[in-house]
Write an enzyme that holds these catalytic residues in place. Structure first.
Site, PDB file in Angstrom:
ATOM      1  N   LYS A 162     -88.896  37.036 -29.216  1.00 21.31           N
ATOM      2  CA  LYS A 162     -88.113  37.610 -30.421  1.00 21.31           C
ATOM      3  C   LYS A 162     -86.797  36.760 -30.714  1.00 21.31           C
ATOM      4  CE  LYS A 162     -85.606  40.958 -32.409  1.00 21.31           C
ATOM      5  NZ  LYS A 162     -85.173  40.001 -33.418  1.00 21.31           N
ATOM      6  N   HIS A 163     -87.077  36.268 -31.842  1.00 20.82           N
ATOM      7  CA  HIS A 163     -85.578  35.223 -32.072  1.00 20.82           C
ATOM      8  C   HIS A 163     -84.941  36.244 -33.146  1.00 20.82           C
ATOM      9  CE1 HIS A 163     -83.382  32.014 -31.673  1.00 20.82           C
ATOM     10  NE2 HIS A 163     -84.440  30.998 -31.507  1.00 20.82           N
ATOM     11  N   ALA A 164     -83.654  35.773 -33.339  1.00 18.34           N
ATOM     12  CA  ALA A 164     -82.618  36.269 -34.351  1.00 18.34           C
ATOM     13  C   ALA A 164     -83.739  36.201 -35.689  1.00 18.34           C
ATOM     14  CB  ALA A 164     -81.461  35.594 -34.286  1.00 18.34           C
ATOM     15  N   SER A 165     -83.216  37.363 -36.475  1.00 24.05           N
ATOM     16  CA  SER A 165     -83.684  37.420 -37.712  1.00 24.05           C
ATOM     17  C   SER A 165     -83.464  36.334 -38.817  1.00 24.05           C
ATOM     18  CB  SER A 165     -83.519  38.865 -38.343  1.00 24.05           C
ATOM     19  OG  SER A 165     -83.911  39.761 -37.437  1.00 24.05           O
ATOM     20  N   GLY A 204     -77.576  37.491 -26.008  1.00 26.94           N
ATOM     21  CA  GLY A 204     -76.790  37.943 -27.374  1.00 26.94           C
ATOM     22  C   GLY A 204     -75.494  38.585 -27.068  1.00 26.94           C
ATOM     23  N   SER A 205     -75.409  39.823 -27.852  1.00 25.95           N
ATOM     24  CA  SER A 205     -74.180  40.347 -27.786  1.00 25.95           C
ATOM     25  C   SER A 205     -74.341  41.631 -26.677  1.00 25.95           C
ATOM     26  CB  SER A 205     -73.862  41.220 -28.986  1.00 25.95           C
ATOM     27  OG  SER A 205     -74.883  42.222 -29.183  1.00 25.95           O
ATOM     28  N   GLU A 225     -77.378  37.208 -20.895  1.00 25.15           N
ATOM     29  CA  GLU A 225     -76.497  36.202 -20.979  1.00 25.15           C
ATOM     30  C   GLU A 225     -75.683  36.728 -22.282  1.00 25.15           C
ATOM     31  OE1 GLU A 225     -74.276  33.741 -22.359  1.00 25.15           O
ATOM     32  OE2 GLU A 225     -75.884  32.342 -22.878  1.00 25.15           O
ATOM     33  N   LEU A 226     -74.463  37.111 -21.855  1.00 25.41           N
ATOM     34  CA  LEU A 226     -74.051  37.885 -23.231  1.00 25.41           C
ATOM     35  C   LEU A 226     -72.548  37.126 -23.762  1.00 25.41           C
ATOM     36  CD1 LEU A 226     -74.413  41.575 -21.712  1.00 25.41           C
ATOM     37  CD2 LEU A 226     -75.954  40.108 -23.301  1.00 25.41           C
ATOM     38  N   CYS A 256     -71.087  30.915 -27.052  1.00 24.41           N
ATOM     39  CA  CYS A 256     -70.596  31.697 -26.079  1.00 24.41           C
ATOM     40  C   CYS A 256     -69.766  31.023 -25.186  1.00 24.41           C
ATOM     41  CB  CYS A 256     -71.794  32.510 -25.370  1.00 24.41           C
ATOM     42  SG  CYS A 256     -72.828  31.318 -24.676  1.00 24.41           S
ATOM     43  N   GLU A 274     -64.350  39.107 -28.230  1.00 27.89           N
ATOM     44  CA  GLU A 274     -64.686  37.748 -28.373  1.00 27.89           C
ATOM     45  C   GLU A 274     -64.695  37.325 -29.876  1.00 27.89           C
ATOM     46  OE1 GLU A 274     -69.181  37.121 -27.860  1.00 27.89           O
ATOM     47  OE2 GLU A 274     -68.469  34.732 -27.337  1.00 27.89           O
TER      48      GLU A 274
END
Ligand SMILES: O=CCCC(=O)O
Length: 454
Positions: A154-157, A206-207, A228-229, A262, A359
């Protein structure tokens, strides 16, 4: 958010995609499980053959795929091509090493024989971000498939074409059907996928917010997660550093991927005796960077990936300045509809300011001046994040000592933080848990099974 390609350099909506229905998603999960039941029994040699073929495709068609990356998220084409090539490295690394990494480990016990076996878990869901749309997915895909798992992405939109391209590459490399599929779904649909009994584990890059939600759901389902944020990596410059090299690398490390990494250096912690000298060099190097069309070879950075990301960054800068941060290099946006954001350097960044606490996912450097090494370590550790960090000193032993005292998943001495297939990647604190890459990464999504024989 709609699933669409919007060119961030122009704002043009290039292509829109119809999301998969829940029925289609369920069919894909069923197909993934069926594929797993065959794939798990294939040999490492067979998996490596497809994986190496995949590496060849990535190398030979790096420019084609690089163009899709640049189109969808705006990074300079040369960086996008390098990203695709790095994916090939990960494929080859796991093709060459997976069999050793997952070989049975004999253990001395009172049994006749005891060993640890590493067996695949099944269908793993990967939720991935747009900033390195190929690399982040490949560092899941390569070890996961080599371990005998199958993947759902499920990738980023905003990077659907990247997601579909990866599915196509896997197919072209000759992998059996459905060992790696893309789900075109929004984040609201993710819980249903995690709940599905065939889905055994989840990895997310992601976040912090997205990580917490996914971990909560997976926790309810008792399913393993790797997260992994975010990161707010410290870049410590001690008084005995090579300042020219440090200032040059400081710019590269802040500006990698247009500042949207990141592990970009975000907090520059500089000892006061050399602070002015460092800052002058840092500022000059930063000012020399060129921007423009991501497809042009001469540019150093493109637009941010979306206009709203540029807006958010602008707000963080504004709030930091209102609270007393000093602008030593002015930049930011030229107009409100633009995703382009010129680099900025802020000084006198203090606790409580967004530039200190949060961040900053874009080209804004926060500089903090400290009196000595001890204070540098204290400030570096005064962060909710713990992903990476760097320390600059010509005394390597000192560098190593400092590196051990900074609370992060990775420390680099006299170099910028970067990921590579051989070294584990991941964080502590709010930067997440678990590791990707290296032999540790491939062991995250396997059943580490004790076998005891008497
Ligand atoms: O955004 C984080 C990952 C960056 C990298 O692996 O180079």
């Amino acid at each position: 958010m709609p699933i669409e390609t919007v060119n961030p350099a122009t704002g043009e909506v290039v292509k829109t995609f119809t999301p998969h229905t829940s029925e289609e998603v369920n069919q894909k999960i069923e197909a993934a499980e069926e594929a797993f039941q065959r794939w798990r029994h294939t040999s490492f040699e067979e998996r490596a053959t497809y994986m190496n073929r995949q590496a060849e495709i990535l190398e030979n068609e790096a420019e084609t795929y690089g163009r899709i990356i640049s189109l969808e998220m705006g990074k300079p084409l040369k960086e996008a091509i390098a990203e695709v090539r790095k994916c090939a490295l990960a494929c080859r690394y796991y093709a060459d090493n997976a069999a050793d990494f997952l070989a049975d480990e004999e253990v001395e016990t009172k049994a006749d024989r005891s060993l640890i076996a590493f067996e695949p878990l099944g269908v793993v869901l990967a939720i991935m971000p747009w900033n390195f749309p190929f690399w982040q997915a490949y560092r899941f895909l390569a070890p996961a498939l080599m371990a005998g798992n199958v993947g759902l992405l499920k990738h980023a939109s905003n990077v659907p074409q990247c997601a579909l391209a990866m599915e196509e590459i896997v197919r072209k490399a000759g992998f059996p059907d459905n060992v790696f599929q893309t789900l075109l779904i929004g984040s609201k649909e993710v819980n249903a996928v995690i709940e599905h009994p065939h889905v055994k584990a989840v990895t997310l890059t992601g976040s912090e917010g997205a990580g917490a939600k996914v971990a909560e759901k997976a926790g309810q389902e008792i399913k393993k997660t790797v997260l992994e944020l975010g990161g707010s990596d410290a870049f410590i410059v001690l008084e005995d550093a090579d300042l020219d090299k440090a200032a040059e690398t400081a710019v590269k490390s802040r500006m990698v991927n247009g500042g949207q990494s990141c592990i970009a250096a975000k907090r520059f912690i500089v000892v006061e005796s050399i602070a002015e000298q460092f800052l002058q060099k840092f500022r000059e190097n930063m000012q020399a960077l060129k921007t423009g069309d991501p497809l042009k070879d001469e540019i150093d950075y493109g637009p941010l990936a979306r206009v709203d990301l540029a807006e958010d960054l602008e707000k963080q800068v504004k709030r930091s300045v209102e609270q007393g941060a000093e602008v030593v290099l002015d930049g930011g946006r030229e107009n409100k509809d633009s995703a382009y954001f010129k680099p900025m350097i802020l000084k006198n960044v203090k606790p409580g300011m967004p530039a200190y606490e949060e961040e900053m996912f874009g080209p804004v450097a926060a500089v903090m001046v400290v009196k000595d090494e001890a204070e540098a370590i204290q400030v570096a550790n005064d962060s909710r994040f713990g992903l990476g960090g760097a320390v600059w000193t010509q005394d390597k032993e000192r560098g190593l000592r400092v590196a051990r005292k900074v609370e992060t998943g990775a420390m680099f001495v006299n170099a910028m933080v970067a990921s590579s297939p051989e070294m584990p990647f991941g964080g502590i604190k709010k930067s997440g848990y678990g590791r990707e890459l290296s032999y540790l990464g491939i062991r995250e999504f396997v059943n580490q099974k004790s076998i005891w024989v008497e």
